[in-house]
Design a protein around this motif. Structure first.
Motif, PDB file in Angstrom:
ATOM      1  N   TRP A 167      13.375  -7.620   4.142  1.00 55.18           N
ATOM      2  CA  TRP A 167      12.474  -7.841   5.265  1.00 55.18           C
ATOM      3  C   TRP A 167      12.279  -9.316   5.610  1.00 55.18           C
ATOM      4  O   TRP A 167      11.454  -9.661   6.438  1.00 55.18           O
ATOM      5  N   GLY A 168      13.031 -10.196   4.993  1.00 53.29           N
ATOM      6  CA  GLY A 168      12.959 -11.608   5.339  1.00 53.29           C
ATOM      7  C   GLY A 168      11.591 -12.201   5.079  1.00 53.29           C
ATOM      8  O   GLY A 168      10.941 -11.901   4.067  1.00 53.29           O
ATOM      9  N   HIS A 169      11.126 -13.016   6.005  1.00 55.77           N
ATOM     10  CA  HIS A 169       9.858 -13.724   5.831  1.00 55.77           C
ATOM     11  C   HIS A 169       8.663 -12.793   5.631  1.00 55.77           C
ATOM     12  O   HIS A 169       7.821 -13.052   4.766  1.00 55.77           O
ATOM     13  N   PRO A 170       8.524 -11.701   6.379  1.00 55.91           N
ATOM     14  CA  PRO A 170       7.350 -10.844   6.219  1.00 55.91           C
ATOM     15  C   PRO A 170       7.203 -10.197   4.841  1.00 55.91           C
ATOM     16  O   PRO A 170       6.145  -9.645   4.532  1.00 55.91           O
ATOM     17  N   ALA A 171       8.222 -10.256   3.997  1.00 57.24           N
ATOM     18  CA  ALA A 171       8.107  -9.656   2.660  1.00 57.24           C
ATOM     19  C   ALA A 171       6.919 -10.248   1.899  1.00 57.24           C
ATOM     20  O   ALA A 171       6.254  -9.547   1.141  1.00 57.24           O
ATOM     21  N   GLY A 172       6.644 -11.526   2.122  1.00 57.60           N
ATOM     22  CA  GLY A 172       5.528 -12.179   1.431  1.00 57.60           C
ATOM     23  C   GLY A 172       4.172 -11.672   1.854  1.00 57.60           C
ATOM     24  O   GLY A 172       3.165 -11.954   1.194  1.00 57.60           O
ATOM     25  N   ALA A 173       4.121 -10.913   2.938  1.00 61.53           N
ATOM     26  CA  ALA A 173       2.865 -10.313   3.401  1.00 61.53           C
ATOM     27  C   ALA A 173       2.807  -8.832   3.048  1.00 61.53           C
ATOM     28  O   ALA A 173       1.959  -8.111   3.558  1.00 61.53           O
ATOM     29  N   ALA A 174       3.705  -8.385   2.176  1.00 62.98           N
ATOM     30  CA  ALA A 174       3.732  -6.999   1.704  1.00 62.98           C
ATOM     31  C   ALA A 174       3.850  -5.998   2.856  1.00 62.98           C
ATOM     32  O   ALA A 174       3.091  -5.050   2.946  1.00 62.98           O
ATOM     33  N   VAL A 175       4.837  -6.209   3.729  1.00 67.41           N
ATOM     34  CA  VAL A 175       4.990  -5.324   4.884  1.00 67.41           C
ATOM     35  C   VAL A 175       5.525  -3.947   4.511  1.00 67.41           C
ATOM     36  O   VAL A 175       5.408  -3.022   5.300  1.00 67.41           O
ATOM     37  N   THR A 176       6.101  -3.830   3.338  1.00 66.17           N
ATOM     38  CA  THR A 176       6.539  -2.518   2.872  1.00 66.17           C
ATOM     39  C   THR A 176       5.824  -2.200   1.567  1.00 66.17           C
ATOM     40  O   THR A 176       5.339  -3.101   0.875  1.00 66.17           O
ATOM     41  N   ALA A 177       5.798  -0.927   1.221  1.00 63.39           N
ATOM     42  CA  ALA A 177       5.170  -0.517  -0.042  1.00 63.39           C
ATOM     43  C   ALA A 177       5.872  -1.166  -1.228  1.00 63.39           C
ATOM     44  O   ALA A 177       5.222  -1.601  -2.188  1.00 63.39           O
ATOM     45  N   ALA A 178       7.200  -1.267  -1.172  1.00 65.70           N
ATOM     46  CA  ALA A 178       7.950  -1.879  -2.271  1.00 65.70           C
ATOM     47  C   ALA A 178       7.609  -3.360  -2.412  1.00 65.70           C
ATOM     48  O   ALA A 178       7.435  -3.868  -3.528  1.00 65.70           O
ATOM     49  N   ASP A 179       7.495  -4.064  -1.284  1.00 65.71           N
ATOM     50  CA  ASP A 179       7.114  -5.479  -1.336  1.00 65.71           C
ATOM     51  C   ASP A 179       5.711  -5.622  -1.904  1.00 65.71           C
ATOM     52  O   ASP A 179       5.443  -6.504  -2.738  1.00 65.71           O
ATOM     53  N   GLY A 180       4.791  -4.773  -1.463  1.00 68.74           N
ATOM     54  CA  GLY A 180       3.419  -4.812  -1.963  1.00 68.74           C
ATOM     55  C   GLY A 180       3.354  -4.557  -3.454  1.00 68.74           C
ATOM     56  O   GLY A 180       2.619  -5.237  -4.187  1.00 68.74           O
TER      57      GLY A 180
END
Length: 195
Positions: A167-180
């Motif tokens: 997800w590129g840059h938005p990954a740091g904002a937990a845009v997906t459940a996996a990123d969160g």
């Protein structure tokens, strides 16, 4: 502070980032209705061009190839709808001069300019005394993983934990459940001293 947890950013905006930001500003100001910043109504075509340049950097190339936009229906249901969304609705209510000021502020970001480092970002990073959990996105085009690796080596007590996301840059904002999940687990462990 006792600890630092940082996501999707760097300690300085390096040259490539400044060139990207200047490209976004150039797209915005090319609209004749921008009138050197003295517009009486928003330069809509310039904001649309700015938005398209920005959208090209927001997500990873693989995000686009795998059509991960399909997982978020607010972007649209087809590729053309997604492009239209980013062109016309990326930053609702945007003000052209405000966008430019944000870009100029971003360009000037450099922790090395804080007292007493006199522009030496490496000295600033080496001076950090507390543990740092540094979590860039592996696919962030704004803040490339190579910049994070460079900076992490300079920070004395740093744990580099790249977010394994497309997800590129938005990954740091937990845009997906996996990123969160990744962020929450690593930050929780870090706060109790397990990193």
């Amino acid at each position: 502070m006792d600890r630092i947890a940082a996501t999707s950013g760097t300690a300085k905006t390096y040259g490539h980032g400044i060139v990207r930001l200047e490209g976004e500003i150039a797209a915005l100001t090319a609209d004749p209705s921008f009138k050197n910043g003295d517009y009486t109504e928003q330069p809509a075509r310039g904001i649309e061009a700015f938005s398209m340049v920005w959208a090209g950097w927001l997500f990873s190339q693989e995000w686009w190839r795998q059509e991960l936009w399909r997982t978020n229906t607010s972007f649209g249901g087809t590729f053309d709808e997604v492009v239209d969304h980013f062109r016309h609705h990326f930053i609702p209510g945007a003000d052209a001069n405000n966008l430019i000021l944000q870009m100029r502020t971003w360009e000037k970001h450099d922790v090395g300019t804080t007292t007493p480092f006199h522009g030496d970002v490496e000295a600033a990073l080496k001076s950090i005394k507390v543990p740092v959990l540094y979590m860039p996105s592996l696919t962030d085009l704004y803040f490339p993983i190579t910049d994070a690796r460079y900076e992490a080596k300079l920070i004395p007590h740093c744990t580099l934990a790249p977010i394994p996301s497309l997800w590129g840059h938005p990954a740091g904002a937990a845009v997906t459940a996996a990123d969160g999940k990744f962020l929450n687990e690593h930050i929780a462990a870090f706060l109790v001293g397990k990193h």
